[in-house]
Design an enzyme around this catalytic site. Structure first.
Site, PDB file in Angstrom:
ATOM      1  N   VAL A 246      24.773 -40.515  -4.495  1.00 36.64           N
ATOM      2  CA  VAL A 246      23.539 -40.632  -3.720  1.00 36.64           C
ATOM      3  C   VAL A 246      22.519 -39.718  -4.405  1.00 36.64           C
ATOM      4  O   VAL A 246      22.365 -38.559  -4.043  1.00 36.64           O
ATOM      5  CB  VAL A 246      23.744 -40.203  -2.256  1.00 36.64           C
ATOM      6  CG1 VAL A 246      22.614 -40.749  -1.396  1.00 36.64           C
ATOM      7  CG2 VAL A 246      25.068 -40.678  -1.718  1.00 36.64           C
TER       8      VAL A 246
ATOM      9  N   ASP B  73      22.967 -40.227   4.585  1.00 34.00           N
ATOM     10  CA  ASP B  73      23.433 -40.990   3.424  1.00 34.00           C
ATOM     11  C   ASP B  73      24.077 -42.315   3.810  1.00 34.00           C
ATOM     12  O   ASP B  73      24.160 -43.221   2.994  1.00 34.00           O
ATOM     13  CB  ASP B  73      24.405 -40.144   2.592  1.00 34.00           C
ATOM     14  CG  ASP B  73      23.674 -38.994   1.904  1.00 34.00           C
ATOM     15  OD1 ASP B  73      22.518 -39.189   1.504  1.00 34.00           O
ATOM     16  OD2 ASP B  73      24.246 -37.901   1.789  1.00 34.00           O
TER      17      ASP B  73
ATOM     18  N   TYR C 234      23.560 -35.974  -5.487  1.00 26.57           N
ATOM     19  CA  TYR C 234      24.877 -35.604  -4.969  1.00 26.57           C
ATOM     20  C   TYR C 234      25.911 -36.681  -5.242  1.00 26.57           C
ATOM     21  O   TYR C 234      25.604 -37.868  -5.191  1.00 26.57           O
ATOM     22  CB  TYR C 234      24.817 -35.357  -3.457  1.00 26.57           C
ATOM     23  CG  TYR C 234      25.148 -33.929  -3.088  1.00 26.57           C
ATOM     24  CD1 TYR C 234      26.473 -33.521  -2.994  1.00 26.57           C
ATOM     25  CD2 TYR C 234      24.161 -32.989  -2.864  1.00 26.57           C
ATOM     26  CE1 TYR C 234      26.795 -32.208  -2.681  1.00 26.57           C
ATOM     27  CE2 TYR C 234      24.472 -31.675  -2.556  1.00 26.57           C
ATOM     28  CZ  TYR C 234      25.784 -31.293  -2.464  1.00 26.57           C
ATOM     29  OH  TYR C 234      26.102 -29.996  -2.158  1.00 26.57           O
TER      30      TYR C 234
HETATM   31 CU   LIG Z   1      25.749 -29.087  -0.589  1.00 26.87          CU
END
Ligand SMILES: [Cu+2]
Length: 677
Positions: free
Chosen positions: A425, A344, A428
């Site tokens: 992201v 990320d 998430y």
């Molecule tokens: Cu997770």
């Protein structure tokens, strides 16, 4: 807005921030004029041009500086005419210059940039000197792909949506309205497939969005489009077979949830005299703490020159602390899943994904919201509005003792200072908070929330155990995965020359020195060279690491130091020869120590997107540099092993992970003893 309504999660974040920026531009200009007028009235000074006043060598680049850097670079002729800027960010000055700086001194201003020539698939980076008005360096970086760019995002959906093979895969599943499919852009990774080498690639996953707001509830399983972003076409579509698209939606807005519980009675956080922290540009002062911050487009919230006021002077603790990399490997071997290892930070530039914070929900009532500035791909500046929150919060009991003979209670309430961001992201959401305690502790609190990556499974799968994941709703599973974070902690405890020691606590064998068998002893062993400074946790010896200044002593004559107080952690579960382990070598050990080298910033290397592996920490430590009484950097890797629960669906309750940096021998006694009642 049409574009936004069909955008993917990652695209939405970027697009919404653009809309937000243009919308807020007028407000910002008006506000600034108003503030300038008030300033004029108060100070009677002439109004200066609307330039950011820089006060310190570590101040992030201002809008004007970003513009000046891109102008210099464009006009230098050293970059291809159509190159686009993935980043333009402060090229941080040498540490010695920062330490020698006194307010009012002249200081250097340099910009580091990464540029991409898409047509020729070439990546460049280098440095421009803004004071000297010259380009210091431009190099072409072979085999390097910059992290995701807005240019990629804007092209991606339409490339996939218009591809006949992808359309045919959708039709096979009874989906004919392609505009209702959300195509999620994932980093391609590097699995050594020959046809994928030498191209800029992303992989597209499809979700049936229709009219729902949570597309992740309806994965269109088994279809992966691999997109060549240079040729602007789909390279291949992998179709591993039809799985029914789950029919149930799982939206999480109040209206969709329906019956809401009774709200608890109001809880107000009021600071009638204002906040106790002081913001001086990018410097924060609070309760003996002093530090600088910057929202870095790649690393997120970076702390600089963290010190604690003690005995009338500010004692240095950390020069720089940042998230150096993170990766989320998924544990499902199927065609649509083995490719999912999102870095990320290195692939998605997590700092740029910081979202505007919402008062009262994301942050408490008393938070101050701060803006940041990033570069855009044309070489201009972007406002990241309300991206950073800073606030005080109740810290529970700091310390307490009741004298049971007199019943006298000596108790002190603690306050904490939080500075944090939230990033999105795709599915998430992560929160990253740096927390300062009055007792000298610094905590990094990572909040994991948002929606898990979901997998379409047979609707009768509820009763079966999926070895690679867990069923979380009818026809929806969430595969096992890990979240691995690596923090770069450039400590300078009472100065730059430090040593990292490992503590192991063990039972002493019963015998002459331990006749009753109760004894246990702690050994401290210095980590002398980089080859021996790759260490992992050991519960059997309560293993910990402390960074000390061997020449600075506390009032008891002990070396001053800070302990890395580890929290939740895991060992990496992907196999040693997996692509992700090769690329994210930082997962191999929990603790690494390196000799300070300013260019060694990112645990998996500077260029992570489609990297082959072998860069970053695993490469640098081959130098096996000396670490004792040197300027050293501590790198801490920690993993969260996420075995999804039904309760994590459709949106995860926040899971907290992180670590603390705790003074051990830094002070001579409890530094919070002086807290007033
Ligand atoms: Cu997770």
């Amino acid at each position: 807005m049409d574009r936004i309504s069909t955008a993917t999660g990652r695209e939405r974040v970027l697009l919404m921030s653009l809309v937000e920026q243009s919308r807020s531009l007028l407000v910002a200009v008006l506000t600034r004029c108003l503030l300038a007028a008030v300033f004029l009235l108060l100070c009677g000074q002439s109004m200066l041009a609307q330039t950011t006043i820089l006060t310190h060598p570590l101040d992030p680049l201002s809008k004007e500086e970003i513009g000046a850097a891109s102008k210099l670079l464009k006009e230098s002729g050293k970059l291809p005419a159509n190159a686009r800027f993935q980043t333009i960010v402060l090229n941080e000055p040498p540490k010695a210059e920062v330490y020698a700086f006194k307010p009012g001194d002249a200081f250097r201003r340099e910009a580091f940039f990464v540029a991409y020539d898409r047509a020729n698939n070439k990546t460049f980076d280098g440095v421009a000197d803004l004071r000297g008005q010259r380009v210091v360096s431009v190099r072409e970086v072979p085999d390097a792909q910059p992290s995701i760019m807005l240019d990629d995002v804007l092209m991606f959906q339409s490339i996939v949506r218009s591809d006949p093979e992808w359309q045919s895969a959708m039709r096979k599943r009874g989906i004919t309205e392609f505009g209702k499919v959300q195509i999620e852009m994932w980093s391609a990774g590097n699995f050594g497939f020959p046809e994928e080498q030498g191209k800029r690639l992303f992989r597209g996953l499809s979700y049936l969005r229709e009219d729902s707001r949570n597309p992740y509830a309806r994965p269109i399983e088994g279809v992966i489009a691999v997109v060549d972003m240079n040729a602007r076409k789909v390279l291949k579509v992998v179709d591993s077979g039809i799985v029914p698209v789950p029919s149930a939606t799982a939206d999480v807005d109040e209206k969709s949830v329906g019956q809401l519980r009774e709200a608890p009675k109001p809880l107000q956080i009021v600071q009638p005299n204002g906040a106790s922290f002081e913001i001086r540009g990018n410097e924060i002062r609070w309760q003996k703490w002093r530090f600088r911050y910057a929202l870095h487009p790649r690393e997120g919230l970076v702390l600089y020159t963290v010190g604690y006021e003690d005995g009338g002077k500010v004692r240095p603790i950390l020069y720089r602390a940042s998230l150096s990399e993170m990766v989320v490997p998924y544990g499902d071997p199927s065609a649509g899943w083995f490719i999912r290892n999102a870095f990320d930070e290195g692939e998605f530039a997590i700092g740029r994904l910081a979202i505007p914070l919402e008062a009262k929900t994301d942050v408490p009532d008393n938070a101050t919201l701060l803006d940041a500035v990033f570069s855009n791909e044309g070489g201009g500046a972007l406002d990241a509005k309300r991206a950073i929150a800073i606030y005080e919060r109740d810290g529970g009991v700091s310390w307490k003792h009741v004298d049971y003979m007199t019943n006298q209670n000596q108790s002190r309430r603690a306050r904490q200072l939080v500075i944090g961001i939230f990033v999105v992201v795709g599915n998430y959401d992560y929160g990253f908070n740096w927390i300062f305690y009055q007792d000298g502790t610094i905590e990094q609190e990572v909040l994991l929330t948002g929606v898990m990556a979901t997998k379409g499974v047979s609707p009768d799968a509820q009763q079966k155990h999926d070895p690679y994941g867990h069923v979380v709703a009818a026809g929806v599973a969430a595969p096992h995965h890990q979240h691995f974070f690596n923090y770069r902690l450039d400590f300078d405890v009472d100065g730059s020359a430090n040593t990292v020691v490992e503590q192991n606590t063990e039972t002493l064998a019963q015998g002459k020195d331990n006749p009753y068998g109760n004894a246990f002893v702690m050994h401290e062993t210095p980590l002398r060279r980089e080859a021996e400074a790759q260490r992992s946790l050991n519960l059997a010896t309560h293993r910990r690491w402390r960074i000390i200044n061997p020449t600075a002593k506390n009032g008891l004559g002990q070396a001053t130091g800070y302990l890395l107080f580890t929290g939740e952690n895991s060992v990496p579960l992907p196999g040693e020869n997996s692509a992700v382990r090769r690329r994210a070598g930082f997962m191999n050990s929990h603790l690494w120590v390196t000799q300070y080298e300013p260019d060694e910033r990112y645990a998996a290397g500077l260029y992570v997107n489609q990297s082959k592996g072998g860069d970053g920490l695993t490469k640098w430590v081959k130098q096996n540099r000396e670490l004792e009484n040197k300027d050293v950097v501590m790198w801490y890797s920690f993993g969260v092993t996420h075995l999804p629960r039904p309760e994590d669906y459709p949106v995860m309750p926040v899971h907290k992970a992180g670590f603390k940096l705790m003074p051990v021998g830094f002070f001579t006694r409890n530094p919070a003893l002086d807290l007033p009642k």
